[in-house]
Design an enzyme around this catalytic site. Sequence first.
Site, PDB file in Angstrom:
ATOM      1  N   HIS A  52       0.886  -1.162  -0.194  1.00 53.12           N
ATOM      2  CA  HIS A  52      -0.006  -0.106   0.162  1.00 53.12           C
ATOM      3  C   HIS A  52       0.808   1.237   0.180  1.00 53.12           C
ATOM      4  O   HIS A  52       1.988   1.452   0.361  1.00 53.12           O
ATOM      5  CB  HIS A  52      -0.883   0.067   1.156  1.00 53.12           C
ATOM      6  CG  HIS A  52      -0.386   0.147   2.351  1.00 53.12           C
ATOM      7  ND1 HIS A  52      -0.084   1.455   2.898  1.00 53.12           N
ATOM      8  CD2 HIS A  52       0.009  -0.764   3.482  1.00 53.12           C
ATOM      9  CE1 HIS A  52       0.557   1.169   4.116  1.00 53.12           C
ATOM     10  NE2 HIS A  52       0.754  -0.164   4.456  1.00 53.12           N
ATOM     11  N   CYS A  91       2.220  -4.676   7.140  1.00 50.87           N
ATOM     12  CA  CYS A  91       2.166  -4.446   5.552  1.00 50.87           C
ATOM     13  C   CYS A  91       3.393  -3.753   5.011  1.00 50.87           C
ATOM     14  O   CYS A  91       4.401  -3.198   5.661  1.00 50.87           O
ATOM     15  CB  CYS A  91       1.041  -3.492   5.438  1.00 50.87           C
ATOM     16  SG  CYS A  91      -0.720  -4.526   5.566  1.00 50.87           S
TER      17      CYS A  91
END
Length: 523
Positions: free
Chosen positions: A411, A430
């Site tokens: 992301h 992440c």
Amino acid sequence: MKHTSTIKNPIPVLVICLLFAAALVTQSCTKKKRTELGEELFKKSQNKVLKDADPDSLAIVFKEMLQTEKGKMTQPQIITSFYEQNNYDPVFVMDHIFNGDVDLIANYFEKAGQHGLDPKMFKADQIKQLVAKFKDKTAIKTLKEGYHDIALLEILTANSLVNYSNALQYGMISPRKIYQRYFMATKRPDSVSMFATLRASNLKALLDSIQPKNPQYLMLQKALIAGGTAQGMSKEETQRYLAVNMERLRWRNKPYEPKYVIVNIPDYRLDVMENGQSTLNMKVIVGEGRNTDNSISLKEYNESYKIDRPFSRETPQLNSQIYAAQVNPVWNIPQSIASKEIMVEADKDPYYLENKGIDVYKNGKKVEDPETIDWLSAKPGDYEFKQRPGDQNSLGKIKFLFNNNSSVYLHDTPARNKFNESMRALSHGCVRVGDPLALAKNLFGETASYDTIAKDMAEPKPSPTTLDLPKKVPVYLTYVTCWVDANGTLQYRPDVYGLDVVLYGHLKKFLADSDTLAGLAAL
């Protein structure tokens, strides 16, 4: 006129035919006994004692030896099954000793140090001694001794060949058994592969075929043999770096697709690979690890390091397929982050949630006045938190989705300044990508979907837009601390998650000692 058949019930006939065919296959796959065993042995060894050898008497001794040597075999069930299926025929002794094949494989075993492995594991000296005994026409004094030595040599050779083949094709260690956060598809040796090794008729062809041919492996192997020392490391630490990363290269978990996305966690880098070449690369920020200060290392190994103690925020090793991108995403804040960070900050500042664009939900319903909640007395799990799309959103303007059980994805991020830091193990798990728009363009191409992504990222919308990739793209989150770059230079990276020391702890009992490695360098 009705047609009548002479076969009233065809099913039993079919069954009989299938059983007969199976019997023929079984018979053809099972090697017949060597009825002229004694004559063959005498012809090859010129030892008169062996002239009276017969397969039935040998089989009795062979069965006993398989039981007594069971504890010394790595794969006793496979090896025992192989010889049961082949009437205890000593294929290596009879078909390979006297044409030099067993000496040949012993020579390969002796050179296992070239792979960083201890040659002693493969019993080359014992095999050569027994081979020499059979080539000496007076060394074996009795038939009983002959049966014993045939069985022992056969078992030693079979066991070592299987071990050597497995080591080079699959690695010594199963990563799934030592790492808690390892979710990569990794093939391990099975009965099919091991039986194929035992049945190989051309041993040199087999041994040449299992030598890893990955260019990276060959270059690390060359560096290990050369015995050099990396800058800032001792010679021993350099060898350990090379050994653990050669083991990783032996694992069968490598990308095979023509195009894929790969993240190397310790290098904080993402590459899009197409036909073996990097067509796009960028910096990334990965999950925080237990060893960000490099306090544990291969320099001074401690036995306690072999226990994997992953930090809760570490990015897992995994492979999956990117199937969609979501522009202006909502961040469904994980409960662990909510209780340890969000609720703590909300207790300090009643306007924290609004300033960060975070909505609060209770039993699935949005709470209209979260600033009135007594966060100090609230329990984890009482509330859910979602961050609205916008400049404050921790996921930035886009996230790339792929299925996994760790709830991680690639992301964007609003904290762009963090990409300038050299140590970038900073996220909750992440992977934050340095140039998300370039990644979107590479994955989607010059399409209407990409145009939508570029437009919506430039003009944030209050709700997410999800766009499916026309073709899923494989993604690999990997962990490699030593490799050779495009210029032929060895690159080393700090063991930010302590995974090198965990692997070394399990691998070191199989590794060549310093004297063996020094001998390789002297060749």
